[in-house]
Design a protein around this motif. Structure first.
Motif, PDB file in Angstrom:
ATOM      1  N   VAL A 199       0.833  -1.201   0.000  1.00  0.00           N
ATOM      2  CA  VAL A 199       0.000   0.000   0.000  1.00  0.00           C
ATOM      3  C   VAL A 199       0.871   1.255   0.000  1.00  0.00           C
ATOM      4  O   VAL A 199       0.563   2.243  -0.676  1.00  0.00           O
ATOM      5  CB  VAL A 199      -0.962   0.002   1.213  1.00  0.00           C
ATOM      6  CG1 VAL A 199      -1.637   1.353   1.374  1.00  0.00           C
ATOM      7  CG2 VAL A 199      -2.022  -1.072   1.032  1.00  0.00           C
ATOM      8  N   ILE A 200       1.960   1.229   0.764  1.00  0.00           N
ATOM      9  CA  ILE A 200       2.892   2.359   0.763  1.00  0.00           C
ATOM     10  C   ILE A 200       3.466   2.570  -0.633  1.00  0.00           C
ATOM     11  O   ILE A 200       3.534   3.700  -1.137  1.00  0.00           O
ATOM     12  CB  ILE A 200       4.021   2.129   1.791  1.00  0.00           C
ATOM     13  CG1 ILE A 200       3.460   2.206   3.214  1.00  0.00           C
ATOM     14  CG2 ILE A 200       5.137   3.168   1.603  1.00  0.00           C
ATOM     15  CD1 ILE A 200       4.460   1.804   4.285  1.00  0.00           C
ATOM     16  N   GLN A 216      -2.691  11.766   1.893  1.00  0.00           N
ATOM     17  CA  GLN A 216      -2.641  13.227   1.872  1.00  0.00           C
ATOM     18  C   GLN A 216      -3.875  13.792   1.170  1.00  0.00           C
ATOM     19  O   GLN A 216      -4.468  14.780   1.616  1.00  0.00           O
ATOM     20  CB  GLN A 216      -1.367  13.684   1.161  1.00  0.00           C
ATOM     21  CG  GLN A 216      -1.234  15.193   1.002  1.00  0.00           C
ATOM     22  CD  GLN A 216      -0.121  15.550   0.036  1.00  0.00           C
ATOM     23  OE1 GLN A 216       0.589  14.682  -0.474  1.00  0.00           O
ATOM     24  NE2 GLN A 216       0.036  16.835  -0.229  1.00  0.00           N
ATOM     25  N   SER A 217      -4.296  13.148   0.077  1.00  0.00           N
ATOM     26  CA  SER A 217      -5.411  13.669  -0.721  1.00  0.00           C
ATOM     27  C   SER A 217      -6.768  13.203  -0.214  1.00  0.00           C
ATOM     28  O   SER A 217      -7.801  13.695  -0.684  1.00  0.00           O
ATOM     29  CB  SER A 217      -5.241  13.239  -2.181  1.00  0.00           C
ATOM     30  OG  SER A 217      -5.244  11.826  -2.298  1.00  0.00           O
ATOM     31  N   THR A 218      -6.790  12.264   0.727  1.00  0.00           N
ATOM     32  CA  THR A 218      -8.073  11.762   1.234  1.00  0.00           C
ATOM     33  C   THR A 218      -8.225  12.066   2.724  1.00  0.00           C
ATOM     34  O   THR A 218      -8.864  13.037   3.105  1.00  0.00           O
ATOM     35  CB  THR A 218      -8.191  10.244   0.977  1.00  0.00           C
ATOM     36  OG1 THR A 218      -7.031   9.583   1.514  1.00  0.00           O
ATOM     37  CG2 THR A 218      -8.278   9.955  -0.511  1.00  0.00           C
ATOM     38  N   ARG A 219      -7.603  11.248   3.569  1.00  0.00           N
ATOM     39  CA  ARG A 219      -7.776  11.395   5.016  1.00  0.00           C
ATOM     40  C   ARG A 219      -7.308  12.750   5.532  1.00  0.00           C
ATOM     41  O   ARG A 219      -8.040  13.456   6.232  1.00  0.00           O
ATOM     42  CB  ARG A 219      -7.005  10.288   5.737  1.00  0.00           C
ATOM     43  CG  ARG A 219      -7.111  10.349   7.253  1.00  0.00           C
ATOM     44  CD  ARG A 219      -6.219   9.305   7.892  1.00  0.00           C
ATOM     45  NE  ARG A 219      -4.802   9.633   7.721  1.00  0.00           N
ATOM     46  CZ  ARG A 219      -3.839   8.729   7.644  1.00  0.00           C
ATOM     47  NH1 ARG A 219      -4.131   7.446   7.673  1.00  0.00           N
ATOM     48  NH2 ARG A 219      -2.581   9.105   7.516  1.00  0.00           N
ATOM     49  N   TYR A 254       0.876   4.736  10.624  1.00  0.00           N
ATOM     50  CA  TYR A 254       0.176   5.345  11.763  1.00  0.00           C
ATOM     51  C   TYR A 254      -1.337   5.141  11.627  1.00  0.00           C
ATOM     52  O   TYR A 254      -2.028   4.816  12.602  1.00  0.00           O
ATOM     53  CB  TYR A 254       0.507   6.834  11.827  1.00  0.00           C
ATOM     54  CG  TYR A 254      -0.178   7.572  12.951  1.00  0.00           C
ATOM     55  CD1 TYR A 254       0.346   7.551  14.244  1.00  0.00           C
ATOM     56  CD2 TYR A 254      -1.349   8.293  12.719  1.00  0.00           C
ATOM     57  CE1 TYR A 254      -0.288   8.230  15.287  1.00  0.00           C
ATOM     58  CE2 TYR A 254      -1.978   8.974  13.741  1.00  0.00           C
ATOM     59  CZ  TYR A 254      -1.444   8.946  15.023  1.00  0.00           C
ATOM     60  OH  TYR A 254      -2.089   9.614  16.047  1.00  0.00           O
ATOM     61  N   GLY A 255      -1.839   5.314  10.410  1.00  0.00           N
ATOM     62  CA  GLY A 255      -3.269   5.127  10.179  1.00  0.00           C
ATOM     63  C   GLY A 255      -3.698   3.689  10.404  1.00  0.00           C
ATOM     64  O   GLY A 255      -4.744   3.426  11.007  1.00  0.00           O
ATOM     65  N   PHE A 256      -2.879   2.745   9.922  1.00  0.00           N
ATOM     66  CA  PHE A 256      -3.196   1.329  10.132  1.00  0.00           C
ATOM     67  C   PHE A 256      -3.255   1.000  11.615  1.00  0.00           C
ATOM     68  O   PHE A 256      -4.193   0.334  12.081  1.00  0.00           O
ATOM     69  CB  PHE A 256      -2.148   0.452   9.447  1.00  0.00           C
ATOM     70  CG  PHE A 256      -2.277  -1.016   9.766  1.00  0.00           C
ATOM     71  CD1 PHE A 256      -3.251  -1.776   9.154  1.00  0.00           C
ATOM     72  CD2 PHE A 256      -1.444  -1.619  10.696  1.00  0.00           C
ATOM     73  CE1 PHE A 256      -3.397  -3.132   9.452  1.00  0.00           C
ATOM     74  CE2 PHE A 256      -1.572  -2.965  11.003  1.00  0.00           C
ATOM     75  CZ  PHE A 256      -2.553  -3.726  10.380  1.00  0.00           C
ATOM     76  N   ALA A 257      -2.262   1.478  12.376  1.00  0.00           N
ATOM     77  CA  ALA A 257      -2.256   1.228  13.821  1.00  0.00           C
ATOM     78  C   ALA A 257      -3.439   1.911  14.490  1.00  0.00           C
ATOM     79  O   ALA A 257      -4.070   1.341  15.387  1.00  0.00           O
ATOM     80  CB  ALA A 257      -0.938   1.721  14.424  1.00  0.00           C
ATOM     81  N   GLN A 319      -7.675   0.620   5.168  1.00  0.00           N
ATOM     82  CA  GLN A 319      -8.284   1.594   6.069  1.00  0.00           C
ATOM     83  C   GLN A 319      -7.254   2.559   6.637  1.00  0.00           C
ATOM     84  O   GLN A 319      -7.572   3.706   6.955  1.00  0.00           O
ATOM     85  CB  GLN A 319      -8.985   0.876   7.223  1.00  0.00           C
ATOM     86  CG  GLN A 319     -10.384   0.367   6.887  1.00  0.00           C
ATOM     87  CD  GLN A 319     -11.144  -0.020   8.132  1.00  0.00           C
ATOM     88  OE1 GLN A 319     -10.716  -0.876   8.911  1.00  0.00           O
ATOM     89  NE2 GLN A 319     -12.285   0.611   8.348  1.00  0.00           N
ATOM     90  N   GLY A 320      -6.019   2.098   6.780  1.00  0.00           N
ATOM     91  CA  GLY A 320      -4.956   2.946   7.301  1.00  0.00           C
ATOM     92  C   GLY A 320      -4.645   4.135   6.415  1.00  0.00           C
ATOM     93  O   GLY A 320      -3.994   5.090   6.846  1.00  0.00           O
TER      94      GLY A 320
END
Length: 355
Positions: A199-200, A216-219, A254-257, A319-320
């Motif tokens: 994903v990265i 950056q463009s979504t969350r 960070y988002g995944f966690a 989701q992250g």
């Protein structure tokens, strides 16, 4: 002659009744922010309904079916039994009535239908569209190759038509599958880590083409717009600027966690609902990882069911990137509840499994 109902079926029917009652009463006890999306969908203030993307399609659905013009209490009476029937058709395992970790998780997920899909909701459409996929896995009507082809095509279509990030699910799931073929000591954990790296890579590649990265463009962009609103008290904002490649990579991790192993949510000690989510999500993620490991250890017997884990963890990883806050993370998991349900009971839908 007595009509005997299996204990698990009876318990499921009683649980379903509780779900419907809670759903009907939801407007009287849920905070107003739970209904923001529902009101937008039902009212369609700017006449956005259409045949493309989640909000326009959902608005069109609720307009044409007439559900959008009904009180939310009636919407709950109509929608919730449909979803409960879908789960029933997937199957109610004999172990459902036993008070175990997996059953408690299943009960909690089913109860959440009352809180998130008792009103006009995009998750109602998502749930119904997704449900046939895990059903194919456990029924084994076709070869595994044919089954996976149908599911992958379905996810690609759903992503292109309704929710774009669903396109990534089969890609990430495929990477996890390929990594688990390698003789690593901790295949389940290694597979998930490989999915995160994939994903990265996708996000950084997207950034090179589009000039901005996925999170950056979504969350991040959405949270900047909503900053300070009541509905974002559990907002997820990366500590590092996501405009750099390393900031984006960290932001995805960070988002995944934050949405799957959300120990950082414990900072909200004075918000019981967030603390409850933290513990619930931790238990769900860790227990699914435990079941995934067990399933991998006997993958010849469960080669169909194993794909429920690949798709579930692929979704958790994605989701992250996109989830703006903890509440949205829970709500969107309900959309793939059929997959999670099959993963929780992966060893319970078929009898006489060779081991």
């Amino acid at each position: 002659m007595r009509l005997l109902i299996p204990r698990s079926t009876l318990l499921y029917l009683l649980l379903g009744l509780v779900v419907v009652v809670l759903g009907v009463l939801a407007p009287s006890y849920l905070p107003e922010r739970f209904f923001f999306d529902a009101i937008v969908i039902a009212e369609d203030f700017y006449n956005e309904k259409g045949f493309w993307r989640s909000y326009p399609v959902t608005m069109l659905f609720y307009d044409k079916t007439g559900l959008g013009s009904l009180p939310f209490e009636l919407v709950a009476i109509i929608q919730l039994p449909i979803l409960l029937w879908v789960i029933y058709k997937i199957g109610i395992p004999e172990q459902f009535a036993k008070l175990t970790v997996r059953s408690i998780l299943a009960y909690s997920l089913i109860l959440m239908l009352a809180f998130f899909i008792s009103m006009p909701s995009k998750e109602f459409i998502t749930f119904l569209f997704i449900a046939w996929m895990p059903w194919l896995l456990i029924k084994r009507r076709w070869s595994l190759r044919t089954t996976l082809t149908l599911i992958v095509l379905g996810l690609f279509f759903f992503g292109i038509w309704y929710r774009p990030y669903y396109v990534l699910i089969p890609i990430v799931a495929g990477v996890i599958y390929l990594i688990t073929l390698i003789n690593f000591k901790r295949k389940a954990l290694t597979g998930i880590c490989s999915g995160l790296l994939m994903v990265i890579f996708i996000s950084l590649s997207y950034g090179m083409v589009k000039g901005e990265y996925l999170s950056q463009s979504t969350r991040e962009a959405l949270n900047e717009e909503r900053l300070g609103e009541e509905a974002t008290n559990s907002v997820i904002i990366s500590p590092l600027d996501t405009e750099t490649w390393y900031g984006e990579a960290y932001g995805i991790l960070y988002g995944f966690a934050s949405v799957n192993v959300p120990v950082n949510g414990l900072k909200h000690l004075f918000r019981p609902q967030i603390v409850l989510f933290v513990f619930w999500q931790l238990i769900l993620s860790l227990y699914l990882l435990y079941l995934f490991k067990n399933c991998l250890s006997n993958k010849n017997a469960y080669r169909y069911e194993l794909w429920a884990f690949y798709f579930v963890f692929a979704y958790f990883i994605i989701q992250g990137v996109f989830e703006p806050d903890l509440g949205s993370a829970v709500k969107h998991k309900i959309g793939i509840l059929p997959f999670i349900y099959v993963a929780l009971y992966y060893d319970s839908f078929r009898k006489n499994i060779p081991v």
